[in-house]
Design an enzyme around this catalytic site. Structure first.
Site, PDB file in Angstrom:
ATOM      1  CG  HIS A  17      -1.977  -0.972   1.282  1.00  0.00           C
ATOM      2  ND1 HIS A  17      -2.184  -1.762   2.390  1.00  0.00           N
ATOM      3  CD2 HIS A  17      -2.922  -1.330   0.377  1.00  0.00           C
ATOM      4  CE1 HIS A  17      -3.210  -2.557   2.163  1.00  0.00           C
ATOM      5  NE2 HIS A  17      -3.674  -2.320   0.938  1.00  0.00           N
ATOM      6  CE  LYS A  41     -12.056  -6.588   1.513  1.00  0.00           C
ATOM      7  NZ  LYS A  41     -10.881  -5.775   1.168  1.00  0.00           N
ATOM      8  NE  ARG A  90      -3.068  -8.254  -4.365  1.00  0.00           N
ATOM      9  CZ  ARG A  90      -3.872  -8.181  -3.323  1.00  0.00           C
ATOM     10  NH1 ARG A  90      -3.403  -7.894  -2.152  1.00  0.00           N
ATOM     11  NH2 ARG A  90      -5.148  -8.430  -3.432  1.00  0.00           N
ATOM     12  CB  SER A 128      -4.860  -6.405   4.485  1.00  0.00           C
ATOM     13  OG  SER A 128      -4.385  -5.128   4.129  1.00  0.00           O
TER      14      SER A 128
END
Length: 159
Positions: A17, A41, A90, A128
């Site tokens: 990040h 989440k 990614r 994360s």
């Protein structure tokens, strides 16, 4: 002045990040790093903890605004007069998800542009979720996260 918004859950912020934030700062005059809670989440850190970690991790950077919002990302952009949403990608899976989000955002406000920054190779596996999984098993994540996050993870997982 061109403002950009980098939106995410940041639970917790990672070195990946931070790399996106630094690279966005090279492109835009001001970058807003904004925590948007995703009800789908489950988070390890509350909003205040995440804000504090992001503030600590970015304290050496200029022209970064840290915030939290319960609005849509495009609504936040409109509120602060930002014209760009920054997203890190990614892999192929990220691209598919992010492109659908970009189309949704464009539907909501066609004046907001989406900019995708490819993650550097060394951060392609860093998320994360992966960080929390590794840390929960008391394994070292110190090279993957800012020091303040490493400390907070150890406190959460009592290692």
């Amino acid at each position: 002045m061109i403002k950009a918004v980098y939106a995410g859950t940041f639970d917790p912020i990672t070195n990946g990040h931070l790399d996106i934030i630094k690279r966005a700062l090279a492109l835009f005059d001001e970058v807003h790093v904004v925590i948007f809670d995703n009800p789908a989440k489950a988070t390890l850190f509350n909003i205040e903890e995440r804000l504090a970690m992001i503030q600590e991790a970015t304290k050496e950077l200029q022209h970064v605004v840290i915030a939290a919002s319960n609005k849509l990302a495009v609504e936040y952009c409109e509120e602060v007069d930002a014209k760009v949403l920054v997203r890190g990608i990614r892999a192929t899976n990220d691209y598919h998800y992010e492109s659908m989000m970009a189309y949704s955002n464009k539907y909501l406000d066609e004046n907001i542009e989406e900019v995708f920054l490819m993650t550097r190779l060394e951060y392609t596996f860093v998320s994360s979720s992966a960080i929390k999984e590794i840390a929960s098993h008391h394994r070292d994540v110190s090279t993957l996260v800012p020091e303040c996050v490493n400390i907070a993870l150890k406190e959460k997982y009592h290692s």
